[in-house]
Every structure is written in C-alpha cells, then in structure tokens.
Design a protein around this motif. Structure first.
Motif, mmCIF file in Angstrom:
data_model
loop_
_atom_site.group_PDB
_atom_site.id
_atom_site.type_symbol
_atom_site.label_atom_id
_atom_site.label_comp_id
_atom_site.label_asym_id
_atom_site.label_seq_id
_atom_site.Cartn_x
_atom_site.Cartn_y
_atom_site.Cartn_z
ATOM 1 N N ILE A 172 -1.728 19.696 84.079
ATOM 2 C CA ILE A 172 -1.414 18.327 83.662
ATOM 3 C C ILE A 172 -2.376 17.909 82.555
ATOM 4 O O ILE A 172 -3.596 17.976 82.709
ATOM 5 C CB ILE A 172 -1.511 17.350 84.849
ATOM 6 N N GLN A 173 -1.820 17.464 81.425
ATOM 7 C CA GLN A 173 -2.650 17.085 80.283
ATOM 8 C C GLN A 173 -2.880 15.584 80.185
ATOM 9 O O GLN A 173 -3.962 15.141 79.822
ATOM 10 C CB GLN A 173 -2.000 17.602 78.998
ATOM 11 N N HIS A 174 -1.852 14.787 80.507
ATOM 12 C CA HIS A 174 -1.969 13.329 80.440
ATOM 13 C C HIS A 174 -1.233 12.723 81.634
ATOM 14 O O HIS A 174 -0.171 13.207 82.026
ATOM 15 C CB HIS A 174 -1.364 12.762 79.143
ATOM 16 N N VAL A 175 -1.813 11.652 82.190
ATOM 17 C CA VAL A 175 -1.160 10.862 83.233
ATOM 18 C C VAL A 175 -1.267 9.397 82.827
ATOM 19 O O VAL A 175 -2.365 8.895 82.584
ATOM 20 C CB VAL A 175 -1.798 11.075 84.618
ATOM 21 N N ILE B 291 2.462 14.202 82.150
ATOM 22 C CA ILE B 291 2.803 15.015 80.985
ATOM 23 C C ILE B 291 2.046 16.331 81.074
ATOM 24 O O ILE B 291 0.835 16.375 80.832
ATOM 25 C CB ILE B 291 2.453 14.285 79.680
ATOM 26 N N PRO B 292 2.718 17.421 81.450
ATOM 27 C CA PRO B 292 2.045 18.719 81.483
ATOM 28 C C PRO B 292 1.760 19.223 80.068
ATOM 29 O O PRO B 292 2.235 18.665 79.074
ATOM 30 C CB PRO B 292 3.056 19.624 82.207
ATOM 31 N N GLU C 226 8.919 19.928 81.486
ATOM 32 C CA GLU C 226 9.346 18.545 81.320
ATOM 33 C C GLU C 226 8.318 17.597 81.919
ATOM 34 O O GLU C 226 7.561 17.965 82.821
ATOM 35 C CB GLU C 226 10.701 18.310 81.991
ATOM 36 N N THR C 227 8.315 16.389 81.398
ATOM 37 C CA THR C 227 7.493 15.353 82.000
ATOM 38 C C THR C 227 8.084 14.946 83.351
ATOM 39 O O THR C 227 9.266 15.168 83.620
ATOM 40 C CB THR C 227 7.423 14.122 81.087
ATOM 41 N N ILE C 228 7.260 14.366 84.180
ATOM 42 C CA ILE C 228 7.684 13.862 85.486
ATOM 43 C C ILE C 228 7.415 12.365 85.503
ATOM 44 O O ILE C 228 6.292 11.931 85.226
ATOM 45 C CB ILE C 228 6.930 14.558 86.630
#
Length: 467
Positions: free
Chosen positions: A166-169, A187-188, A205-207
């Motif tokens: 995971i790169q951004h949350v 955002i992976p 894909e984003t979650i």
C-alpha cells in the motif's frame, strides 16, 4: 432387582461451563470471523465434551472449503446468442463472479491472501465501491500481512492487498451527502493512474469503501470481542486508527484547511467546510481533493492520484468569468515522458485557494519537478522552516496572475504617455497664445535682419523706432 437397576444407570458427570473451554485451534480458524456461530459451537462442546473430535472434523472441513480452488480446470466457454447480463468484474484479474480473489501482490500473494486465517480486526457490513460495489466484511490479518474483503454469504475472500504494497491511504469526506460519510481510498503501488506496473504484471486497482460518521456497531477484534461501542469511537476514527497501527511506511491522510478548503461551503450541510472541488475530466464528473501529499480525482474508476514527486507542472487554461480549467502535467517515476490531464469547469470562486496551494508546493514550475522527485515529501506533508523559505523563494507567478500584471503594466505606461495639456480647452488656448507669442518674436527678428541686409551701412543712420 431394584438395587441392580439403580446401579446400572449411567452416572451423569458435572458439565463445565461453556466459557471455561480453552480455545481449539481448528474451531478458531474455521469460525473466527463468525463470533456468534463460534460461541454456539463452544456452548455445544461444553454440554457434550465427548463431541469435541466431531466438531474439530467439521471445523477442518469448513476451513478446507474456504481454501479449496473452486475452478482448478478452466470451464468451456459458452457462446451466447443474446446479450449477457452486465456484471461488475475486477479488471486484470478474476473476481467474485468465479469465486476467486485478486491481490496486488501476484500469484504468491494471492495464495497467502486466501489461506492466512489469523485476524487482528474485522468489520461487517462495509459498503465497498471499488473494485466491487457490494457489502463485504473488511478484514486486517494478524502479523501485518493483508487488508482484504470477504463475502459475508459464501465466506470467500473477494479481493485484498498486502499491507506492505500500500502506497497511499486517504480518508476523504463524501461530497454532497445529507449525512456525513467518509471514503477510505487505499492506493497500492502502481495503482495511482500515473505509474504503470512493470511489464508483464497486471495493474492493481484501488480499494474504496465508505463508513458513516457514527459509532462502529459491527467491528470486532480478532478474538471476536466487539470494539468501538463502549467508548463511543466512530467508525471513521476506528478504521483510521487500525490502519495507522498496521502501516509502517505510510499513514492515513485527511484533508486539512491549512492546505486547502473550498470557498464554496458544503451545500448539503450548512456551515460545514467543503474540501473538494467539482471538476470534469472529459465527460466524467468527479471531485478534486488537494491534500498534503498530492492531488486526487475521484471517486469513479479509474481514480487518479498525483503525488508531488510525479507532478511536472500545473497551469490554467480557458480562464473565463465563472470557470477555468486546470492542466496537470505528470511524469512517472524514472520516465522522461509526460502525461497531461485536463480538469475543466472548475468554479472561479476556488481559483484563489487552488493557486495558493499550487504556489505553496511549487507545482506551477516544471524546473522544480526534479527537486520534488529527488526528495519525496513525507507522509504528513510536514515542512521545516528552512524548506518553507526555499519553497517561497522558488515560487513564481502563475500564468493568470502574470497576464493580469502585464495588463496592469501596459495600462500604467499608457497613463504615463498621456499629456493632459493637449485635451483641456483652457490649457489648450494657453498653449496656443504662447506659441503665437514665440512666432511673433521670431518674425520680428527676421524682419530686423532683412532691413539690415537691404540697407547695409545706411541702416545705421535710421532710428530704431523707424525700423
């Protein structure tokens, strides 16, 4: 006879209470996500301890059903003569339609994603929007392994992502809702829409899922203990806390009024600040959020996230009286090629706030892009005083402000060239009489010289009053 009958009756053993039964690993693995069912199993074991082997066999069989490959052989494709009902599927992978899960970590991570059983946290009835629109159980496995979503009916893992990928949350308020809600956007790596995955790998894909602004009513720890109700903790705060505890390389980012807040208040909730800007990308309507780590455009697929280190420059186009367009030129990490994204029909009321945000982070100047890529901004967007001074020194005028300044300079020059004496009547007549007086003097001098030239020495005997 009577005595023998009494002695032959089986003796009843005192049954231990249900809560004294120690945990059984097979039952914990099989029913860990269903605390109510697990409690019933332990209650039955407490009443009939001699059935423990039977319950263990049932639990092992239930676990094997979850981890079994549903489709080991590819089925024969059937050609339909009529249109097939449209189904939501996960791109670049298989989705819940065929009973398998997807992961951002490849085949090995996919196998681990499905078989990893120990849970640290789970929340039921969570409304997911991407990559599937349905209610699922959100799970975080123990040991900082995975974030995943499980089907509440079939108990199959639908999709997930390793926590270290995971790169951004982001935790963003949902715009234009009567009731306050929050979207969590995970955002992976390679899922930001800017950086493509390595060749041969599918793009993850984003979650995205949504929680209401209220107490978490269906959140549990890995041991099945309900959490979030006793202390009144909201679902948004609970999920944010759990993610921050399990993410070591990043953290959950929320909008901040110090970074950007819209000049247009939230229309559906009076008096509340709005942190979004409505915009269009082509014909697709969405929302821009200007955050401490970058700019996101959502909430429809595909989401776009512009991290500061990927932004080459930002400019304004089609500046009209009420709207303007925002053009973002982005560059993938390690690439020389740029991509341009245009977001149109942005309300002019938000220009000042957007321009301040862009200038603060030096995003309008392409010459600063290398510096941003060289030093990646930290996850909280915190700056030292030295960095703030450097950023302020590097900030230049935006194109719109530059054009406005040049127009003002041109008007100033025209005012300096303007001669007020050439327009007024009284001033004009005064100038004319002065010019006529000068002309008379010149004519008189010319006449005098003419007499001298004609008479020569005789002019000396002529009195001046007769000349």
């Amino acid at each position: 006879m009577t005595f023998a009958t009494i002695n032959s009756a089986p003796r009843t053993q005192p049954q231990p209470p249900a809560q004294s039964q120690p945990p059984i690993p097979a039952i914990e693995d099989a029913f860990g996500a269903e605390p109510a069912l697990k409690k019933r199993v332990y209650d039955a074991i407490g009443s009939t301890p001699h059935h423990i082997p039977l319950f263990e066999d049932i639990a092992r069989y239930a676990s094997s059903l979850r981890t079994r490959d549903v489709n080991p052989v590819q089925p024969v494709q059937v050609v339909h003569d009529e249109p097939v009902a449209k189904k939501r599927k996960i791109e670049n992978g298989t989705g819940a339609d065929n009973g398998t899960a997807t992961s951002a970590g490849g085949a090995q991570s996919l196998a681990d994603l499905k078989t990893h059983k120990a849970l640290q946290f789970y929340m039921q009835d969570v409304s997911f929007a991407i990559p599937q629109r349905k209610k699922l159980t959100l799970e975080v496995t123990a040991g900082n392994k995975y974030l995943r979503a499980r089907n509440q009916a079939s108990k199959d893992v639908e999709f997930g992502v390793p926590l270290d990928r995971i790169q951004h949350v982001l935790c963003l308020p949902v715009p234009e809702k009567n009731q306050r809600q929050f979207n969590f956007c995970v955002i992976p790596q390679y899922a930001d829409g800017i950086n493509p995955p390595p060749e041969g790998e599918p793009a993850p894909e984003t979650i995205v899922w949504t929680v209401n602004d209220g107490p978490a009513k269906s959140a549990f720890s890995g041991q099945g203990q309900q959490i979030g109700i006793a202390d009144g903790e909201t679902a948004e705060n609970l999920v944010r806390r759990i993610l921050n505890e399990n993410l070591s390389h990043t953290c959950v980012v929320r909008p901040d009024a110090q970074e950007f807040a819209s000049a247009i208040p939230e229309a559906h909730r009076k008096g509340e600040k709005a942190y979004h800007v409505k915009a269009f990308r082509g014909s697709k309507e969405g929302y821009l959020f200007l955050l401490s780590t970058g700019i996101i455009f959502g909430f429809k697929k595909p989401l776009l996230f512009f991290a500061f280190e990927n932004v080459d420059s930002i400019s304004y186009t089609s500046v009209l009286q009420r709207t303007f367009n925002l053009n973002v030129v982005a560059r993938a990490n390690g690439s020389d090629e740029t991509q341009e994204f245009e977001f149109s029909m942005i309300d002019q009321a938000d220009f000042s706030g957007i321009d301040t945000y862009i200038k603060t982070h030096g995003l309008q100047d392409a010459s600063l892009a290398e510096a941003r890529r060289a030093k990646r901004y930290n996850i909280n967007g915190a700056k030292t005083e030295e960095n703030a001074e450097v950023d302020a020194a590097e900030v230049e005028e935006s194109e719109l402000q530059k054009a406005q300044r040049e127009l003002e300079d041109q008007e100033d020059e025209e005012e300096e060239d303007y001669d007020p004496g050439s327009d007024g009547e009284s001033e004009g007549s005064g100038s004319s009489s002065e010019e006529e007086s000068d002309d008379d003097d010149a004519d008189a001098d010319a006449d005098g010289n003419l007499v001298v030239d004609e008479l020569g020495s005789e002019a000396e005997d002529v009195p001046e009053n007769e000349l």
